[in-house]
Scaffold this active site. Sequence first.
Site, PDB file in Angstrom:
ATOM      1  N   ILE A   1      75.046   9.507 141.386  1.00 11.17           N
ATOM      2  CA  ILE A   1      76.424   8.989 141.459  1.00 11.17           C
ATOM      3  C   ILE A   1      77.009   8.735 140.071  1.00 11.17           C
ATOM      4  O   ILE A   1      78.124   9.166 139.773  1.00 11.17           O
ATOM      5  CB  ILE A   1      76.479   7.675 142.295  1.00 11.17           C
ATOM      6  CG1 ILE A   1      75.829   7.867 143.671  1.00 11.17           C
ATOM      7  CG2 ILE A   1      77.927   7.178 142.435  1.00 11.17           C
ATOM      8  CD1 ILE A   1      76.542   8.790 144.622  1.00 11.17           C
TER       9      ILE A   1
ATOM     10  N   ASN B   1      82.330  -6.114 147.157  1.00 17.69           N
ATOM     11  CA  ASN B   1      83.094  -4.868 147.168  1.00 17.69           C
ATOM     12  C   ASN B   1      83.943  -4.683 148.422  1.00 17.69           C
ATOM     13  O   ASN B   1      84.786  -3.790 148.472  1.00 17.69           O
ATOM     14  CB  ASN B   1      82.162  -3.667 146.958  1.00 17.69           C
ATOM     15  CG  ASN B   1      81.642  -3.635 145.533  1.00 17.69           C
ATOM     16  OD1 ASN B   1      82.165  -4.335 144.660  1.00 17.69           O
ATOM     17  ND2 ASN B   1      80.609  -2.834 145.288  1.00 17.69           N
TER      18      ASN B   1
ATOM     19  N   ARG C   1      83.557   7.060 134.737  1.00 20.05           N
ATOM     20  CA  ARG C   1      84.301   6.540 135.881  1.00 20.05           C
ATOM     21  C   ARG C   1      85.806   6.810 135.803  1.00 20.05           C
ATOM     22  O   ARG C   1      86.617   5.870 135.726  1.00 20.05           O
ATOM     23  CB  ARG C   1      84.002   5.044 136.067  1.00 20.05           C
ATOM     24  CG  ARG C   1      82.512   4.781 136.226  1.00 20.05           C
ATOM     25  CD  ARG C   1      82.194   3.359 136.495  1.00 20.05           C
ATOM     26  NE  ARG C   1      82.523   2.953 137.851  1.00 20.05           N
ATOM     27  CZ  ARG C   1      82.372   1.721 138.308  1.00 20.05           C
ATOM     28  NH1 ARG C   1      81.892   0.786 137.523  1.00 20.05           N
ATOM     29  NH2 ARG C   1      82.697   1.418 139.544  1.00 20.05           N
ATOM     30  N   PRO C   2      86.202   8.094 135.830  1.00 22.67           N
ATOM     31  CA  PRO C   2      87.629   8.406 135.800  1.00 22.67           C
ATOM     32  C   PRO C   2      88.328   7.963 137.089  1.00 22.67           C
ATOM     33  O   PRO C   2      87.655   7.671 138.090  1.00 22.67           O
ATOM     34  CB  PRO C   2      87.650   9.936 135.687  1.00 22.67           C
ATOM     35  CG  PRO C   2      86.348  10.391 136.257  1.00 22.67           C
ATOM     36  CD  PRO C   2      85.355   9.286 135.997  1.00 22.67           C
ATOM     37  N   ILE C   3      89.666   7.944 137.064  1.00 19.43           N
ATOM     38  CA  ILE C   3      90.416   7.603 138.290  1.00 19.43           C
ATOM     39  C   ILE C   3      91.340   8.765 138.672  1.00 19.43           C
ATOM     40  O   ILE C   3      92.336   8.591 139.357  1.00 19.43           O
ATOM     41  CB  ILE C   3      91.233   6.294 138.130  1.00 19.43           C
ATOM     42  CG1 ILE C   3      92.150   6.372 136.900  1.00 19.43           C
ATOM     43  CG2 ILE C   3      90.339   5.079 138.062  1.00 19.43           C
ATOM     44  CD1 ILE C   3      93.357   5.467 137.026  1.00 19.43           C
TER      45      ILE C   3
ATOM     46  N   ASP D   1      73.840   1.202 143.832  1.00 23.14           N
ATOM     47  CA  ASP D   1      73.809  -0.218 143.454  1.00 23.14           C
ATOM     48  C   ASP D   1      72.455  -0.880 143.711  1.00 23.14           C
ATOM     49  O   ASP D   1      72.267  -2.057 143.400  1.00 23.14           O
ATOM     50  CB  ASP D   1      74.913  -0.996 144.198  1.00 23.14           C
ATOM     51  CG  ASP D   1      76.301  -0.604 143.721  1.00 23.14           C
ATOM     52  OD1 ASP D   1      76.411   0.005 142.647  1.00 23.14           O
ATOM     53  OD2 ASP D   1      77.278  -0.901 144.434  1.00 23.14           O
TER      54      ASP D   1
ATOM     55  N   ARG E   1      87.127  -3.215 136.710  1.00 26.55           N
ATOM     56  CA  ARG E   1      87.699  -1.907 137.029  1.00 26.55           C
ATOM     57  C   ARG E   1      88.378  -1.875 138.398  1.00 26.55           C
ATOM     58  O   ARG E   1      89.328  -1.116 138.601  1.00 26.55           O
ATOM     59  CB  ARG E   1      86.604  -0.852 137.035  1.00 26.55           C
ATOM     60  CG  ARG E   1      85.838  -0.705 135.777  1.00 26.55           C
ATOM     61  CD  ARG E   1      84.827   0.393 135.957  1.00 26.55           C
ATOM     62  NE  ARG E   1      85.468   1.592 136.482  1.00 26.55           N
ATOM     63  CZ  ARG E   1      86.122   2.470 135.748  1.00 26.55           C
ATOM     64  NH1 ARG E   1      86.187   2.327 134.463  1.00 26.55           N
ATOM     65  NH2 ARG E   1      86.716   3.510 136.309  1.00 26.55           N
TER      66      ARG E   1
HETATM   67  N1  EPU Z   1      84.965   9.621 140.484  1.00 26.61           N
HETATM   68  C1  EPU Z   1      85.722  10.578 139.848  1.00 26.61           C
HETATM   69  N2  EPU Z   1      87.085  10.446 139.904  1.00 26.61           N
HETATM   70  C2  EPU Z   1      87.695   9.427 140.559  1.00 26.61           C
HETATM   71  C3  EPU Z   1      86.911   8.467 141.201  1.00 26.61           C
HETATM   72  C4  EPU Z   1      85.535   8.583 141.146  1.00 26.61           C
HETATM   73  O1  EPU Z   1      85.204  11.516 139.255  1.00 26.61           O
HETATM   74  O2  EPU Z   1      88.930   9.378 140.562  1.00 26.61           O
HETATM   75  C5  EPU Z   1      83.483   9.744 140.450  1.00 26.61           C
HETATM   76  C6  EPU Z   1      82.818   8.561 139.713  1.00 26.61           C
HETATM   77  O3  EPU Z   1      82.824   8.746 138.318  1.00 26.61           O
HETATM   78  C7  EPU Z   1      81.433   8.586 140.330  1.00 26.61           C
HETATM   79  C8  EPU Z   1      81.720   9.014 141.785  1.00 26.61           C
HETATM   80  O4  EPU Z   1      83.002   9.610 141.760  1.00 26.61           O
HETATM   81  O5  EPU Z   1      80.656   9.558 139.695  1.00 26.61           O
HETATM   82  C9  EPU Z   1      81.715   7.907 142.803  1.00 26.61           C
HETATM   83  O6  EPU Z   1      82.447   6.791 142.297  1.00 26.61           O
HETATM   84  P1  EPU Z   1      83.315   5.831 143.211  1.00 26.61           P
HETATM   85  O7  EPU Z   1      84.753   6.079 142.934  1.00 26.61           O
HETATM   86  O8  EPU Z   1      82.860   5.946 144.621  1.00 26.61           O
HETATM   87  O9  EPU Z   1      82.927   4.415 142.620  1.00 26.61           O
HETATM   88  P2  EPU Z   1      83.898   3.168 142.555  1.00 26.61           P
HETATM   89  O10 EPU Z   1      84.803   3.201 143.708  1.00 26.61           O
HETATM   90  O11 EPU Z   1      84.472   3.059 141.190  1.00 26.61           O
HETATM   91  C10 EPU Z   1      82.410   1.573 144.000  1.00 26.61           C
HETATM   92  C11 EPU Z   1      81.780   0.230 143.818  1.00 26.61           C
HETATM   93  C12 EPU Z   1      80.601   0.347 142.844  1.00 26.61           C
HETATM   94  C13 EPU Z   1      79.608   1.340 143.441  1.00 26.61           C
HETATM   95  C14 EPU Z   1      80.297   2.689 143.686  1.00 26.61           C
HETATM   96  C15 EPU Z   1      79.410   3.716 144.351  1.00 26.61           C
HETATM   97  C16 EPU Z   1      83.641  -1.269 144.147  1.00 26.61           C
HETATM   98  C17 EPU Z   1      84.591  -2.256 143.570  1.00 26.61           C
HETATM   99  N3  EPU Z   1      82.771  -0.706 143.306  1.00 26.61           N
HETATM  100  O12 EPU Z   1      82.858   1.984 142.708  1.00 26.61           O
HETATM  101  O13 EPU Z   1      79.993  -0.943 142.773  1.00 26.61           O
HETATM  102  O14 EPU Z   1      78.538   1.535 142.544  1.00 26.61           O
HETATM  103  O15 EPU Z   1      81.455   2.498 144.525  1.00 26.61           O
HETATM  104  O16 EPU Z   1      78.940   3.230 145.550  1.00 26.61           O
HETATM  105  O17 EPU Z   1      83.644  -1.036 145.347  1.00 26.61           O
HETATM  106  C18 EPU Z   1      78.761  -2.661 141.782  1.00 26.61           C
HETATM  107  O18 EPU Z   1      79.097  -3.407 142.712  1.00 26.61           O
HETATM  108  O19 EPU Z   1      77.845  -2.985 140.960  1.00 26.61           O
HETATM  109  C19 EPU Z   1      79.404  -1.367 141.613  1.00 26.61           C
HETATM  110  C20 EPU Z   1      79.375  -0.679 140.472  1.00 26.61           C
END
Ligand code: EPU
Length: 417
Positions: free
Chosen positions: A326, A23, A121-123, A304, A92
């Site tokens: 999370i 990551n 997992r919205p963006i 994780d 993703r």
């Molecule tokens: N969220 C929103 N809107 C957004 C972005 C996130 O509502 O625009 C919510 C997500 O749905 C979640 C929370 O915010 O409920 C936190 O999600 P985050 O965006 O931090 O997760 P991510 O960036 O998509 C990264 C890691 C994941 C790890 C999470 C949490 C990377 C590539 N992925 O995901 O890693 O679980 O942070 O620490 O860095 C893994 O390696 O197995 C993995 C899933």
Amino acid sequence: MENIIIEGGHPLKGEVKIGGSKNAALPILISALLTDGWNTYHNVPDLKDIQSIKLLLSTLGAKIETDGDTVRIAADGLCNYEAPYDLVRKMRASILVLGPLVARLKKARVSLPGGCAIGARPINLHLKGLARLGASIDLKHGYVEASANRLKGNEIYFDIATVTGTENLMMAAVLAEGMTVLRNSAREPEVVALAETLNQMGANIKGAGTSIISIEGVTSLHPVSVSIIPDRIESGTFMTAAALTQGNVRLLECEPEHNEAVIHKLKLAGADIKIEGQSIWVKGPDEIASIDIKTLPYPGFPTDMQAQFMVLMSVAKGLSIISETIFENRFIHVSELKRMGADITISGNFAMIKGVPALSGAPVMATDLRASASLIMAGLIAKGVTEVSRIYHLDRGYEAIEKKLAGLGAAIKRVKA
Ligand code: EPU
């Protein structure tokens, strides 16, 4: 298709080298899009997700060379601003190209990632932030279309601290005009590693690792040579597996500071842990004590590592509660663990785990990356043989895990299904 077969009952003993962080590597490799010239990245793990990102970067026009764990990327020929559905749906984290593409090429067309096994997992926060920097954003035919002449610095507040959201906005803001301030930013070590890489490229980022990150935009960046930080989730997984099997394992080339929450909880579960520089020595307890876990953004306990801890708790003495805050659907491994004899009850985002004396080997199916690791760990202590299918999830994020475990004495092998 391949499966992993494990015969339980062999304590892990010996030394294991921890690889580079998936990551951290993903956004750092993507940051090469922000400049001309050859960037060099050392200690890059050999994972499916890394192959996917290399494919995406070369589709965008970047040149890529790989020599062992060193990857070189030059984005001089950047010509294409579209990240197609076929690549984004496989991983993703591909959404991380959005910020750099708009910053460098003034436009981007990136497929929306859609849902995933562990949650919706919205963006939305990535897109809201980019709009605050002046990008116009349209959602059309399943794609995000973003454009801006030159992004303009602004104040951005994240409703939720998002890891890739913070990284995307940081990469967009480094070439923006003026100052950007990201509030309620993610504080994960991977965010800090990206900020340090960008600063070495000539960016001016302050505060990474705290919730307020300020970025003074610059007009151009230059290439870098950096080494990827150790993977704290791989470290956490091996530490937990050592404790679980009553093993005696020394992890080499890891970063203990990034694993404080996991180390703290393992000690409460009874493990004996010693830290010597960049190595962690874990000795498992004779009897595992039950503990409660609540997943939180860093420096809290990592989501994780939740599935792996659930296996530890499933054979602990007494009752443990896990609260997953999370992701809304990150208990999919529970039904497979129950098939191996674990006593787990789910209620909303809580899991109640009543420790049992032993698990029993069974055919089980991996459903996501960390769930796969938990099933392998369950197999390490189960009585009899466990066969884990759909291990392509595992290969996305653990480099040769069966070889590393076999090196520590586990009876484990990969077979053609
Ligand atoms: N969220 C929103 N809107 C957004 C972005 C996130 O509502 O625009 C919510 C997500 O749905 C979640 C929370 O915010 O409920 C936190 O999600 P985050 O965006 O931090 O997760 P991510 O960036 O998509 C990264 C890691 C994941 C790890 C999470 C949490 C990377 C590539 N992925 O995901 O890693 O679980 O942070 O620490 O860095 C893994 O390696 O197995 C993995 C899933």
